[in-house]
Design an enzyme around this catalytic site. Structure first.
Site, PDB file in Angstrom:
ATOM      1  N   SER A 261      70.683  17.587  61.467  1.00  0.00           N
ATOM      2  CA  SER A 261      70.119  16.788  60.374  1.00  0.00           C
ATOM      3  C   SER A 261      69.164  15.748  60.921  1.00  0.00           C
ATOM      4  O   SER A 261      68.093  15.488  60.344  1.00  0.00           O
ATOM      5  CB  SER A 261      71.231  16.097  59.583  1.00  0.00           C
ATOM      6  OG  SER A 261      71.994  16.998  58.855  1.00  0.00           O
TER       7      SER A 261
ATOM      8  N   HIS B  39      74.985   9.719  54.924  1.00  0.00           N
ATOM      9  CA  HIS B  39      74.073  10.699  55.518  1.00  0.00           C
ATOM     10  C   HIS B  39      72.662  10.565  54.954  1.00  0.00           C
ATOM     11  O   HIS B  39      71.674  10.536  55.699  1.00  0.00           O
ATOM     12  CB  HIS B  39      74.621  12.108  55.273  1.00  0.00           C
ATOM     13  CG  HIS B  39      73.900  13.191  55.993  1.00  0.00           C
ATOM     14  ND1 HIS B  39      72.736  13.765  55.508  1.00  0.00           N
ATOM     15  CD2 HIS B  39      74.170  13.823  57.160  1.00  0.00           C
ATOM     16  CE1 HIS B  39      72.333  14.699  56.353  1.00  0.00           C
ATOM     17  NE2 HIS B  39      73.181  14.761  57.360  1.00  0.00           N
TER      18      HIS B  39
ATOM     19  N   ASP C 273      69.782  15.135  49.367  1.00  0.00           N
ATOM     20  CA  ASP C 273      70.853  14.713  50.267  1.00  0.00           C
ATOM     21  C   ASP C 273      71.971  14.032  49.484  1.00  0.00           C
ATOM     22  O   ASP C 273      72.164  14.341  48.303  1.00  0.00           O
ATOM     23  CB  ASP C 273      70.280  13.795  51.360  1.00  0.00           C
ATOM     24  CG  ASP C 273      70.935  14.021  52.705  1.00  0.00           C
ATOM     25  OD1 ASP C 273      72.089  13.600  52.878  1.00  0.00           O
ATOM     26  OD2 ASP C 273      70.303  14.626  53.586  1.00  0.00           O
TER      27      ASP C 273
END
Length: 494
Positions: free
Chosen positions: A360, A64, A7
C-alpha cells in the site's frame, strides 16, 4: 491535479491536510464533502462515503486511508516524527495536489465490491485526474474482479489507476491486480533505517532497524519468533502483559533480512532470521544470557537499498502470465506518514504520525509519481504514463549492484517487475509503448469468450480476432521458454 483515493476514509483535521499554498480546486470538480461538520478545504476537496456497513461518515476508523493519502499528497508538516525518530519535514510526493477520499473499507479494512464500483464511478464523474486504490485479492478472471472491471472504466476516461501487488510474498505466483491496464506496485526498502542495536552479554552487537514486540517472563527481554498469523504489535502486547521488560522479534526463515519498524508498546527490536539464530546460539551457550538495547535513532546510507521486501507479492500472475507483474517497485518499508491519533503510548510528544510497511505504501508513492507526470504531460494517455515509468526504472541499488531480494540474493523480475521507480527519468522517457482502451480487446479475446470480454469493456464484443499477450504493446513481457520460435511485435511512440 486531483488524486482520488478509494480506502478506509480520512482524518480531515490532520496537519498533513492543511491547505496553505494550495490553490482552489479546478472548475471541473463536482465532488462532495459528506462529513457532518466543516472539514474540507483547498487540500481535502472531497470526502464521500460508500460503505455497505460502517459509521456513515468518510472519517477514517482504521488509519490506513489517512496514512496512504498523506504519503501521496500530504502537505508540508514540520517536526514530523514517531518517538522522536525519522524527525523532519513530512510531505507527500505531490504536496500541493488536491485530495478526494472515497471510503469503501471499514474499520477492519474489509472492502465491499459494490462500494468499489460505486466509488470508482463517482470519482470519474467528480473529475479526479488519477485514482489510487490499495485493495488486493486472490487472482481471478478479469470479468469477475471488481478492481479490474471498475478500473477499465477509468482508463476509458483517461484516468490511470494505481494499485498494489499484495503482501503475500515471497512465494511466486502470489501477485494480485494483474490486469495490464493497472499500474501494479511491489514494495522495496529505502536507505533510511530506524536503528536499534541488541547488545548481548557476550559483547556481540546485533544491529536492527527499530522496534517490535514479544511474549514472556517478568522483567526479562523475550525473544519471539514472528508468524503464526499473529500481528507484530499484538506480540508486543502479549509480552508487556506478561511482565516482559522488552522484546526481540525474530523473522521467520522466509522473511530473512526484511526488517520493518513498528510503534511498539515496550522496548523492542526487530531482527533478521540470521541474527535470530545468532541470539539463540548465544542463549544456549550460557546459563545466564543477558542483553540490552542501544537505540541509535535514524541512520541513513544503506547501500543495499532498494531491496525487495519479503512480503511483496511475486509474479507470474496466474490469470495472464504473459504480462509481467508487478509492473514496478517503490518505497514500502517503514514509511512515515499521517495517522489519526498519537501512537506514543502517552509518552513524550503527541505526534500524529506513524510508520507503516506494505505494498500500500509503495502504491501511493507511485500515485504521486503518476500525478507529477500527468501534471507535466496532461496529454499523455494512461498507458503512456505507465510506459514512461516502467522503461526508465532502476535495476541497480545504491551500491551499483543488481537489486536484491529478502535473502540478499539478486532479485528476479517476478519480484521487481521493470525495476525501481525513477521519477526524474520517467518525466522524459525517450520512447513509450502506448495502448488505447480498444487495443486491449484482441488481447482479452485471447483469454476469454466474447461475452466475458463484453463485461469488461462495457460494450458488445465479437471476438473475431485475437493477439497473444506478448503483442499487447506492453512495456514488458513474460514468456515460458520452450521449443517454439516466438515473434514479438511492438509499436513505439514519442
Amino acid at each position: 491535479m486531483i488524486i482520488g483515493f478509494l480506502d478506509t476514509g480520512i482524518t480531515p483535521n490532520h496537519p498533513s491536510f492543511h491547505d496553505k499554498g494550495v490553490p482552489p480546486p479546478p472548475a471541473k470538480w463536482k465532488g462532495k464533502c459528506e462529513f457532518n461538520f466543516t472539514a474540507c478545504n483547498n487540500k481535502l476537496i472531497g470526502a464521500r462515503y460508500f460503505q455497505e456497513f460502517g459509521n456513515g461518515t468518510p472519517l477514517d476508523e482504521n488509519g490506513h486511508g489517512t496514512h496512504v493519502s498523506s504519503t501521496a499528497a500530504g502537505n508540508f508538516v514540520y517536526g514530523a516524527n514517531v518517538f522522536g525518530l525519522a524527525n523532519g519535514t513530512a510531505s507527500g510526493m505531490v504536496p500541493l495536489a488536491h485530495v478526494a477520499m472515497y471510503k469503501v473499507c471499514d474499520a477492519s479494512a474489509a472492502c465491499s465490491e459494490s462500494d468499489t464500483f460505486a466509488a470508482m464511478d463517482a470519482a470519474i464523474e467528480d473529475g479526479v485526474d488519477v485514482i489510487s486504490i490499495s485493495i488486493d485479492d486472490i487472482s481471478r478472471p478479469f470479468w469477475g474482479d471488481s478492481i479490474a472491471l471498475s478500473s477499465f472504466t477509468a482508463i476509458q476516461n483517461g484516468i490511470l489507476v494505481r494499485t498494489t501487488a499484495g503482501n503475500t510474498g515471497p512465494e511466486h505466483g502470489t501477485v494480485a491486480n494483474g490486469a495490464p491496464w493497472l499500474l501494479t506496485a511491489g514494495a522495496s526498502t529505502t536507505d533510511r533505517k530506524l536503528r536499534a542495536t541488541v547488545l548481548l552479554g557476550s559483547g556481540k552487537e546485533i544491529d536492527v532497524p527499530e522496534s517490535l514486540k514479544n511474549i514472556d517472563v517478568k522483567g526479562k527481554i523475550v525473544l519471539c519468533e514472528a508468524g503464526d498469523g499473529i500481528e507484530r504489535l499484538d506480540i508486543g502486547h502479549f509480552v508487556k502483559d506478561a511482565g516482559g521488560a522488552g522484546m526481540i522479534l525474530m523473522n521467520e526463515e522466509p522473511q530473512v533480512f526484511t526488517i520493518v519498524t513498528d510503534p511498539h508498546v515496550l522496548p523492542a527490536a526487530h531482527i533478521s532470521f540470521i541474527d535470530g539464530l545468532k541470539i539463540k546460539a548465544y542463549m544456549n551457550s550460557t546459563s545466564t544470557p543477558v542483553a540490552s538495547f542501544l537505540f541509535k535513532g535514524t541512520i541513513f546510507g544503506d547501500d543495499h537499498a532498494p531491496a525487495i521486501a519479503a512480503f511483496s507479492s511475486r509474479g507470474p500472475f496466474p490469470e495472464s502470465p504473459g504480462i509481467l507483474k508487478p509492473d514496478i517497485i517503490g518505497p514500502g518499508i517503514s514509511i512515515l506518514a499521517a495517522w489519526p491519533t498519537s501512537v506514543e503510548n502517552n509518552t513524550r510528544t503527541k505526534s500524529t504520525f506513524n510508520v507503516f510497511s506494505g505494498t500500500s505504501m509503495s502504491c501511493h508513492h507511485l500515485s504521486g509519481v503518476v500525478t507529477l507526470i500527468k501534471s507535466a504531460h496532461p496529454e499523455w494517455s494512461p498507458a503512456t504514463i505507465k510506459s514512461a515509468i516502467m522503461t526508465t526504472a532502476d535495476l541497480m541499488n545504491l551500491d551499483n549492484n543488481p537489486i536484491e531480494d529478502e535473502r540478499g540474493l539478486r532479485a528476479d523480475f517476478f519480484a521487481t517487475g521493470a525495476g525501481h521507480v525513477n521519477p526524474l527519468r520517467a518525466n522524459d522517457p525517450g520512447l513509450i509503448y502506448d495502448i488505447q482502451p480498444n487495443d486491449y480487446i484482441p488481447y482479452l479475446c485471447g483469454l476469454y469468450p466474447s461475452r466475458a470480454v463484453s463485461l469488461i469493456v462495457l460494450k458488445e464484443v465479437n471476438c473475431s480476432s485475437t493477439i497473444p499477450e506478448a503483442e499487447l504493446n506492453y512495456p514488458s513481457f513474460s514468456i515460458k521458454l520452450g521449443s517454439d520460435f516466438l515473434i514479438f511485435k511492438y509499436t513505439q511512440g514519442l
